[in-house]
Scaffold this motif. Structure first.
Motif, PDB file in Angstrom:
ATOM      1  N   ALA A 171       0.668  -1.151   0.213  1.00  0.00           N
ATOM      2  CA  ALA A 171       0.261   0.124  -0.107  1.00  0.00           C
ATOM      3  C   ALA A 171       0.335   1.242  -0.051  1.00  0.00           C
ATOM      4  O   ALA A 171       2.130   0.976   0.481  1.00  0.00           O
ATOM      5  CB  ALA A 171      -1.216  -0.451   1.195  1.00  0.00           C
ATOM      6  N   ALA A 172      -0.060   2.091  -0.374  1.00  0.00           N
ATOM      7  CA  ALA A 172       1.501   3.384   0.163  1.00  0.00           C
ATOM      8  C   ALA A 172       1.472   3.616   1.345  1.00  0.00           C
ATOM      9  O   ALA A 172       2.387   5.016   0.828  1.00  0.00           O
ATOM     10  CB  ALA A 172       0.035   4.588  -1.349  1.00  0.00           C
ATOM     11  N   ALA A 173       0.533   3.473   1.897  1.00  0.00           N
ATOM     12  CA  ALA A 173       1.361   3.940   2.805  1.00  0.00           C
ATOM     13  C   ALA A 173       2.157   3.344   4.274  1.00  0.00           C
ATOM     14  O   ALA A 173       2.629   3.866   4.960  1.00  0.00           O
ATOM     15  CB  ALA A 173      -0.066   4.307   3.616  1.00  0.00           C
ATOM     16  N   ASP A 174       2.672   2.278   3.755  1.00  0.00           N
ATOM     17  CA  ASP A 174       3.507   1.583   3.772  1.00  0.00           C
ATOM     18  C   ASP A 174       4.903   1.966   3.685  1.00  0.00           C
ATOM     19  O   ASP A 174       5.233   2.261   3.058  1.00  0.00           O
ATOM     20  CB  ASP A 174       3.725   0.367   3.134  1.00  0.00           C
ATOM     21  N   PRO A 175       5.679   1.593   5.047  1.00  0.00           N
ATOM     22  CA  PRO A 175       7.085   2.696   5.202  1.00  0.00           C
ATOM     23  C   PRO A 175       8.236   1.813   4.154  1.00  0.00           C
ATOM     24  O   PRO A 175       7.671   0.067   3.981  1.00  0.00           O
ATOM     25  CB  PRO A 175       7.127   2.335   6.697  1.00  0.00           C
ATOM     26  N   PRO A 176       9.307   2.947   4.110  1.00  0.00           N
ATOM     27  CA  PRO A 176      10.135   1.879   3.064  1.00  0.00           C
ATOM     28  C   PRO A 176      10.807   0.663   3.419  1.00  0.00           C
ATOM     29  O   PRO A 176      10.613   0.778   5.020  1.00  0.00           O
ATOM     30  CB  PRO A 176      11.280   2.892   2.554  1.00  0.00           C
ATOM     31  N   GLY A 177      10.924  -0.432   2.715  1.00  0.00           N
ATOM     32  CA  GLY A 177      11.776  -1.832   2.848  1.00  0.00           C
ATOM     33  C   GLY A 177      10.033  -2.409   3.866  1.00  0.00           C
ATOM     34  O   GLY A 177      10.294  -3.925   4.160  1.00  0.00           O
ATOM     35  N   ALA A 178       8.825  -2.283   3.783  1.00  0.00           N
ATOM     36  CA  ALA A 178       7.880  -3.413   4.883  1.00  0.00           C
ATOM     37  C   ALA A 178       7.509  -4.323   3.974  1.00  0.00           C
ATOM     38  O   ALA A 178       7.780  -5.067   4.404  1.00  0.00           O
ATOM     39  CB  ALA A 178       6.794  -1.748   4.982  1.00  0.00           C
ATOM     40  N   GLY A 179       7.533  -4.462   2.481  1.00  0.00           N
ATOM     41  CA  GLY A 179       7.858  -5.380   2.261  1.00  0.00           C
ATOM     42  C   GLY A 179       8.812  -6.270   1.874  1.00  0.00           C
ATOM     43  O   GLY A 179       8.833  -7.508   2.372  1.00  0.00           O
ATOM     44  N   ASP A 180       9.482  -5.495   1.931  1.00  0.00           N
ATOM     45  CA  ASP A 180      10.566  -7.191   2.017  1.00  0.00           C
ATOM     46  C   ASP A 180      11.190  -7.368   3.372  1.00  0.00           C
ATOM     47  O   ASP A 180      11.340  -8.723   3.822  1.00  0.00           O
ATOM     48  CB  ASP A 180      12.105  -6.256   2.782  1.00  0.00           C
ATOM     49  N   LEU A 181      10.494  -6.659   4.741  1.00  0.00           N
ATOM     50  CA  LEU A 181      10.436  -7.336   5.857  1.00  0.00           C
ATOM     51  C   LEU A 181       8.820  -8.219   5.600  1.00  0.00           C
ATOM     52  O   LEU A 181       9.155  -9.654   6.533  1.00  0.00           O
ATOM     53  CB  LEU A 181      10.201  -6.660   6.743  1.00  0.00           C
ATOM     54  N   SER A 182       8.338  -8.534   5.027  1.00  0.00           N
ATOM     55  CA  SER A 182       7.288  -9.523   4.850  1.00  0.00           C
ATOM     56  C   SER A 182       7.929 -10.396   4.102  1.00  0.00           C
ATOM     57  O   SER A 182       7.205 -11.714   4.304  1.00  0.00           O
ATOM     58  CB  SER A 182       5.942  -8.696   3.996  1.00  0.00           C
ATOM     59  N   GLN A 183       8.573 -10.133   3.328  1.00  0.00           N
ATOM     60  CA  GLN A 183       9.316 -11.305   2.736  1.00  0.00           C
ATOM     61  C   GLN A 183      10.449 -12.517   3.220  1.00  0.00           C
ATOM     62  O   GLN A 183      10.064 -13.413   3.888  1.00  0.00           O
ATOM     63  CB  GLN A 183       9.941 -11.035   1.436  1.00  0.00           C
ATOM     64  N   LEU A 184      10.445 -11.243   3.748  1.00  0.00           N
ATOM     65  CA  LEU A 184      11.106 -12.193   5.040  1.00  0.00           C
ATOM     66  C   LEU A 184      10.838 -12.991   5.813  1.00  0.00           C
ATOM     67  O   LEU A 184      11.185 -13.944   6.296  1.00  0.00           O
ATOM     68  CB  LEU A 184      12.322 -11.139   5.656  1.00  0.00           C
ATOM     69  N   GLY A 185       9.763 -12.435   7.082  1.00  0.00           N
ATOM     70  CA  GLY A 185       8.638 -12.633   7.595  1.00  0.00           C
ATOM     71  C   GLY A 185       8.206 -14.507   6.573  1.00  0.00           C
ATOM     72  O   GLY A 185       8.578 -15.228   7.422  1.00  0.00           O
ATOM     73  N   GLU A 186       7.289 -14.307   5.920  1.00  0.00           N
ATOM     74  CA  GLU A 186       6.764 -15.565   4.807  1.00  0.00           C
ATOM     75  C   GLU A 186       8.141 -16.395   5.098  1.00  0.00           C
ATOM     76  O   GLU A 186       7.740 -17.824   4.831  1.00  0.00           O
ATOM     77  CB  GLU A 186       6.794 -14.917   3.084  1.00  0.00           C
ATOM     78  N   ASP A 187       9.504 -15.791   3.807  1.00  0.00           N
ATOM     79  CA  ASP A 187      10.462 -16.932   4.152  1.00  0.00           C
ATOM     80  C   ASP A 187      11.369 -17.927   5.382  1.00  0.00           C
ATOM     81  O   ASP A 187      11.489 -19.015   5.351  1.00  0.00           O
ATOM     82  CB  ASP A 187      11.353 -16.326   3.631  1.00  0.00           C
ATOM     83  N   LEU A 188      10.783 -16.791   6.857  1.00  0.00           N
ATOM     84  CA  LEU A 188      11.278 -17.618   8.017  1.00  0.00           C
ATOM     85  C   LEU A 188      10.578 -18.692   8.117  1.00  0.00           C
ATOM     86  O   LEU A 188      10.492 -19.462   8.610  1.00  0.00           O
ATOM     87  CB  LEU A 188      11.803 -16.645   8.845  1.00  0.00           C
ATOM     88  N   LEU A 189       9.064 -18.084   7.970  1.00  0.00           N
ATOM     89  CA  LEU A 189       8.823 -19.224   8.438  1.00  0.00           C
ATOM     90  C   LEU A 189       8.367 -21.029   7.183  1.00  0.00           C
ATOM     91  O   LEU A 189       7.567 -21.583   8.031  1.00  0.00           O
ATOM     92  CB  LEU A 189       6.647 -18.381   7.882  1.00  0.00           C
ATOM     93  N   HIS A 190       8.384 -20.345   6.296  1.00  0.00           N
ATOM     94  CA  HIS A 190       8.364 -21.683   5.517  1.00  0.00           C
ATOM     95  C   HIS A 190       9.519 -22.540   5.770  1.00  0.00           C
ATOM     96  O   HIS A 190       9.537 -23.237   5.218  1.00  0.00           O
ATOM     97  CB  HIS A 190       8.657 -20.828   3.707  1.00  0.00           C
ATOM     98  N   GLN A 191      10.848 -22.153   5.943  1.00  0.00           N
ATOM     99  CA  GLN A 191      12.135 -22.402   6.561  1.00  0.00           C
ATOM    100  C   GLN A 191      11.305 -23.328   7.190  1.00  0.00           C
ATOM    101  O   GLN A 191      11.988 -24.273   8.069  1.00  0.00           O
ATOM    102  CB  GLN A 191      13.173 -21.425   6.283  1.00  0.00           C
ATOM    103  N   VAL A 192      10.425 -22.958   8.877  1.00  0.00           N
ATOM    104  CA  VAL A 192      10.346 -23.519   9.938  1.00  0.00           C
ATOM    105  C   VAL A 192       9.597 -24.522   9.442  1.00  0.00           C
ATOM    106  O   VAL A 192       9.887 -25.535  10.275  1.00  0.00           O
ATOM    107  CB  VAL A 192       9.986 -22.215  11.157  1.00  0.00           C
ATOM    108  N   GLN A 193       8.415 -24.605   8.763  1.00  0.00           N
ATOM    109  CA  GLN A 193       7.913 -25.522   8.712  1.00  0.00           C
ATOM    110  C   GLN A 193       8.790 -26.384   7.499  1.00  0.00           C
ATOM    111  O   GLN A 193       8.287 -27.825   8.087  1.00  0.00           O
ATOM    112  CB  GLN A 193       6.873 -25.076   7.429  1.00  0.00           C
ATOM    113  N   GLU A 194       9.206 -26.081   6.834  1.00  0.00           N
ATOM    114  CA  GLU A 194      10.534 -26.735   5.976  1.00  0.00           C
ATOM    115  C   GLU A 194      10.810 -28.017   6.805  1.00  0.00           C
ATOM    116  O   GLU A 194      11.224 -29.334   7.512  1.00  0.00           O
ATOM    117  CB  GLU A 194      11.229 -26.974   5.006  1.00  0.00           C
ATOM    118  N   ASN A 195      11.717 -27.903   7.919  1.00  0.00           N
ATOM    119  CA  ASN A 195      12.570 -27.944   8.885  1.00  0.00           C
ATOM    120  C   ASN A 195      11.389 -28.921   9.942  1.00  0.00           C
ATOM    121  O   ASN A 195      12.246 -29.677  10.618  1.00  0.00           O
ATOM    122  CB  ASN A 195      13.294 -27.230  10.307  1.00  0.00           C
ATOM    123  N   PHE A 196       9.989 -28.144  10.822  1.00  0.00           N
ATOM    124  CA  PHE A 196       9.179 -28.940  11.115  1.00  0.00           C
ATOM    125  C   PHE A 196       9.337 -30.398  10.709  1.00  0.00           C
ATOM    126  O   PHE A 196       8.563 -31.969  11.384  1.00  0.00           O
ATOM    127  CB  PHE A 196       7.903 -28.659  11.653  1.00  0.00           C
TER     128      PHE A 196
END
Length: 70
Positions: free
Chosen positions: A2-27
């Motif tokens: 969204a236009a109101a998101d701070p810069p880097g918010a998309g990167d942080l979101s992607q990082l969170g998704e990647d981390l969750l995916h990695q945790v699921q694979e490890n589990f």
């Protein structure tokens, strides 16, 4: 993003998704490993019960499988 998101918010979101995916694979890998170990242990217990029954037969001791499990 969204236009109101701070810069880097998309990167942080992607990082969170990647981390969750990695945790699921490890589990899942850990779950598979535990399941395999439990199956192997079950086979070992079955073999042990058979060997005990064979030894009891050789010794002339008669027990049913039901008595061995108590």
């Amino acid at each position: 993003m969204a236009a109101a998101d701070p810069p880097g918010a998309g990167d942080l979101s992607q990082l969170g998704e990647d981390l969750l995916h990695q945790v699921q694979e490890n589990f899942q890998a850990l779950t598979d490993k535990i399941t395999l170990r439990m199956e192997e242990m079950g086979e070992r217990i079955d073999d042990l019960e058979k060997h005990v029954a064979d030894l009891m037969t050789e010794a002339g001791i008669e027990n049913t499988d039901e008595e061995l499990r108590h």
